[in-house]
Design a protein around this motif. Structure first.
Motif, mmCIF file in Angstrom:
data_model
loop_
_atom_site.group_PDB
_atom_site.id
_atom_site.type_symbol
_atom_site.label_atom_id
_atom_site.label_comp_id
_atom_site.label_asym_id
_atom_site.label_seq_id
_atom_site.Cartn_x
_atom_site.Cartn_y
_atom_site.Cartn_z
ATOM 1 N N GLN A 43 -5.960 -17.640 -10.557
ATOM 2 C CA GLN A 43 -6.190 -16.387 -9.853
ATOM 3 C C GLN A 43 -4.869 -15.897 -9.256
ATOM 4 O OE1 GLN A 43 -9.163 -15.552 -11.295
ATOM 5 N NE2 GLN A 43 -9.409 -14.411 -9.414
ATOM 6 N N ILE A 44 -4.638 -14.608 -9.357
ATOM 7 C CA ILE A 44 -3.396 -14.006 -8.892
ATOM 8 C C ILE A 44 -3.724 -12.975 -7.830
ATOM 9 C CG2 ILE A 44 -1.391 -12.628 -9.579
ATOM 10 C CD1 ILE A 44 -1.735 -13.917 -12.377
ATOM 11 N N GLN A 45 -3.079 -13.090 -6.684
ATOM 12 C CA GLN A 45 -3.257 -12.144 -5.587
ATOM 13 C C GLN A 45 -2.205 -11.044 -5.726
ATOM 14 O OE1 GLN A 45 -5.567 -12.336 -3.037
ATOM 15 N NE2 GLN A 45 -4.818 -10.412 -2.201
ATOM 16 N N ILE A 46 -2.653 -9.809 -5.875
ATOM 17 C CA ILE A 46 -1.747 -8.673 -6.057
ATOM 18 C C ILE A 46 -1.953 -7.688 -4.928
ATOM 19 C CG2 ILE A 46 -1.122 -6.722 -7.552
ATOM 20 C CD1 ILE A 46 -2.003 -8.400 -9.945
ATOM 21 N N GLU A 47 -0.862 -7.125 -4.434
ATOM 22 C CA GLU A 47 -0.907 -6.064 -3.433
ATOM 23 C C GLU A 47 -0.188 -4.844 -3.987
ATOM 24 O OE1 GLU A 47 0.816 -7.687 0.117
ATOM 25 O OE2 GLU A 47 -1.083 -8.602 0.710
ATOM 26 N N LEU A 48 -0.843 -3.699 -3.885
ATOM 27 C CA LEU A 48 -0.281 -2.436 -4.369
ATOM 28 C C LEU A 48 -0.363 -1.378 -3.278
ATOM 29 C CD1 LEU A 48 -1.976 -2.191 -7.880
ATOM 30 C CD2 LEU A 48 0.369 -2.888 -7.404
ATOM 31 N N THR A 49 0.583 -0.468 -3.279
ATOM 32 C CA THR A 49 0.498 0.668 -2.373
ATOM 33 C C THR A 49 -0.673 1.536 -2.795
ATOM 34 O OG1 THR A 49 1.941 2.072 -3.701
ATOM 35 C CG2 THR A 49 3.002 0.710 -1.989
ATOM 36 N N GLU A 50 -1.111 2.381 -1.905
ATOM 37 C CA GLU A 50 -2.216 3.274 -2.212
ATOM 38 C C GLU A 50 -1.893 4.165 -3.410
ATOM 39 O OE1 GLU A 50 -5.280 6.082 0.245
ATOM 40 O OE2 GLU A 50 -3.220 5.970 0.994
ATOM 41 N N LEU A 67 -10.768 -3.822 -15.100
ATOM 42 C CA LEU A 67 -9.662 -3.619 -14.167
ATOM 43 C C LEU A 67 -9.884 -2.403 -13.266
ATOM 44 C CD1 LEU A 67 -6.508 -4.680 -16.138
ATOM 45 C CD2 LEU A 67 -7.317 -5.588 -13.982
ATOM 46 N N HIS A 68 -10.563 -1.403 -13.763
ATOM 47 C CA HIS A 68 -10.900 -0.262 -12.897
ATOM 48 C C HIS A 68 -11.785 -0.763 -11.761
ATOM 49 C CE1 HIS A 68 -12.790 3.421 -11.445
ATOM 50 N NE2 HIS A 68 -11.722 4.037 -11.912
ATOM 51 N N GLU A 69 -12.725 -1.608 -12.086
ATOM 52 C CA GLU A 69 -13.638 -2.181 -11.093
ATOM 53 C C GLU A 69 -12.869 -3.027 -10.075
ATOM 54 O OE1 GLU A 69 -17.573 -2.680 -9.629
ATOM 55 O OE2 GLU A 69 -16.825 -1.401 -11.220
ATOM 56 N N VAL A 70 -11.950 -3.855 -10.542
ATOM 57 C CA VAL A 70 -11.138 -4.689 -9.652
ATOM 58 C C VAL A 70 -10.329 -3.806 -8.696
ATOM 59 C CG1 VAL A 70 -9.170 -6.284 -9.577
ATOM 60 C CG2 VAL A 70 -11.010 -6.664 -11.213
ATOM 61 N N LEU A 71 -9.679 -2.786 -9.228
ATOM 62 C CA LEU A 71 -8.874 -1.886 -8.401
ATOM 63 C C LEU A 71 -9.749 -1.107 -7.422
ATOM 64 C CD1 LEU A 71 -6.449 -0.545 -11.144
ATOM 65 C CD2 LEU A 71 -5.809 -1.977 -9.185
ATOM 66 N N ALA A 72 -10.924 -0.691 -7.869
ATOM 67 C CA ALA A 72 -11.825 0.089 -7.012
ATOM 68 C C ALA A 72 -12.323 -0.721 -5.818
ATOM 69 C CB ALA A 72 -13.005 0.605 -7.829
ATOM 70 N N HIS A 73 -12.449 -2.031 -5.984
ATOM 71 C CA HIS A 73 -12.966 -2.882 -4.918
ATOM 72 C C HIS A 73 -11.867 -3.635 -4.163
ATOM 73 C CE1 HIS A 73 -16.680 -2.186 -7.213
ATOM 74 N NE2 HIS A 73 -17.196 -2.147 -6.006
ATOM 75 N N ALA A 74 -10.636 -3.243 -4.345
ATOM 76 C CA ALA A 74 -9.529 -3.891 -3.632
ATOM 77 C C ALA A 74 -9.680 -3.675 -2.129
ATOM 78 C CB ALA A 74 -8.199 -3.323 -4.116
ATOM 79 N N GLN A 75 -9.237 -4.667 -1.377
ATOM 80 C CA GLN A 75 -9.329 -4.598 0.080
ATOM 81 C C GLN A 75 -8.203 -3.749 0.648
ATOM 82 O OE1 GLN A 75 -9.586 -8.374 2.038
ATOM 83 N NE2 GLN A 75 -9.292 -7.490 4.062
ATOM 84 N N ARG A 76 -8.554 -2.783 1.476
ATOM 85 C CA ARG A 76 -7.582 -1.866 2.079
ATOM 86 C C ARG A 76 -7.039 -2.471 3.367
ATOM 87 N NH1 ARG A 76 -7.406 2.709 5.676
ATOM 88 N NH2 ARG A 76 -6.161 4.376 4.747
ATOM 89 N N ASN A 77 -5.712 -2.469 3.511
ATOM 90 C CA ASN A 77 -5.043 -2.968 4.709
ATOM 91 C C ASN A 77 -3.965 -1.983 5.130
ATOM 92 O OD1 ASN A 77 -6.324 -5.663 4.737
ATOM 93 N ND2 ASN A 77 -5.188 -5.949 2.846
ATOM 94 N N GLU A 78 -3.633 -2.005 6.400
ATOM 95 C CA GLU A 78 -2.525 -1.204 6.918
ATOM 96 C C GLU A 78 -1.410 -2.162 7.322
ATOM 97 O OE1 GLU A 78 -2.128 2.205 7.506
ATOM 98 O OE2 GLU A 78 -4.010 2.635 6.481
ATOM 99 N N THR A 114 -0.494 2.035 3.756
ATOM 100 C CA THR A 114 -1.754 1.540 3.213
ATOM 101 C C THR A 114 -1.471 0.696 1.978
ATOM 102 O OG1 THR A 114 -2.919 3.485 4.024
ATOM 103 C CG2 THR A 114 -4.008 2.200 2.305
ATOM 104 N N VAL A 115 -1.981 -0.532 2.004
ATOM 105 C CA VAL A 115 -1.790 -1.480 0.906
ATOM 106 C C VAL A 115 -3.162 -1.998 0.493
ATOM 107 C CG1 VAL A 115 -0.774 -3.705 0.265
ATOM 108 C CG2 VAL A 115 0.473 -2.166 1.774
ATOM 109 N N VAL A 152 5.392 -2.164 -11.019
ATOM 110 C CA VAL A 152 5.824 -3.237 -11.925
ATOM 111 C C VAL A 152 6.346 -4.442 -11.150
ATOM 112 C CG1 VAL A 152 7.478 -3.877 -13.730
ATOM 113 C CG2 VAL A 152 6.239 -1.710 -13.878
ATOM 114 N N LYS A 153 7.266 -4.233 -10.243
ATOM 115 C CA LYS A 153 7.850 -5.360 -9.502
ATOM 116 C C LYS A 153 6.800 -6.095 -8.668
ATOM 117 C CE LYS A 153 12.597 -4.964 -9.730
ATOM 118 N NZ LYS A 153 13.005 -5.741 -10.842
ATOM 119 N N ASP A 154 5.878 -5.342 -8.044
ATOM 120 C CA ASP A 154 4.829 -5.981 -7.242
ATOM 121 C C ASP A 154 3.964 -6.898 -8.100
ATOM 122 O OD1 ASP A 154 5.657 -4.615 -4.942
ATOM 123 O OD2 ASP A 154 4.302 -2.938 -5.325
ATOM 124 N N ILE A 155 3.609 -6.439 -9.283
ATOM 125 C CA ILE A 155 2.763 -7.233 -10.175
ATOM 126 C C ILE A 155 3.545 -8.427 -10.721
ATOM 127 C CG2 ILE A 155 1.393 -7.199 -12.298
ATOM 128 C CD1 ILE A 155 0.999 -4.118 -11.692
#
Length: 87
Positions: free
Chosen positions: A2-9, A25-36, A41-42, A67-70
């Motif tokens: 499992q890979i933990q990824i953080e992306l900007t909004e 992957l659309h589903e994974v991105l749609a359910h990502a946890q929002r943090n400040e 927003t990440v 790209v770099k974040d992933i």
């Protein structure tokens, strides 16, 4: 693995537009946890190596800032996981 990824909004929204709504992957991105973080927003989420690789390929063509974040997330997951658990 499992890979933990953080992306900007912005990166998350851009990548979501390039995956069909029925795609996993659309589903994974749609359910990502929002943090400040420091006013930014990440979104964070977990995915497997196959999904992370697909996301990386999509980012290379459509969202260069992600790209770099992933890549960093994939590299970090490979370094942390014991060698006997790696695929």
């Amino acid at each position: 693995m499992q890979i933990q990824i953080e992306l900007t909004e912005e990166s998350r929204e851009l990548l979501m537009r390039h995956f069909k709504e029925s795609a996993s992957l659309h589903e994974v991105l749609a359910h990502a946890q929002r943090n400040e973080l420091a006013g930014v927003t990440v979104y964070s989420f977990e995915c497997d190596l196959r999904q992370a690789t697909q996301l990386l390929e999509m980012a290379r063509g459509h969202c260069p800032p992600a790209v770099k974040d992933i890549e960093h997330a994939i590299f970090a997951a490979r370094r942390v996981e014991p060698p006997f658990l790696r695929n």
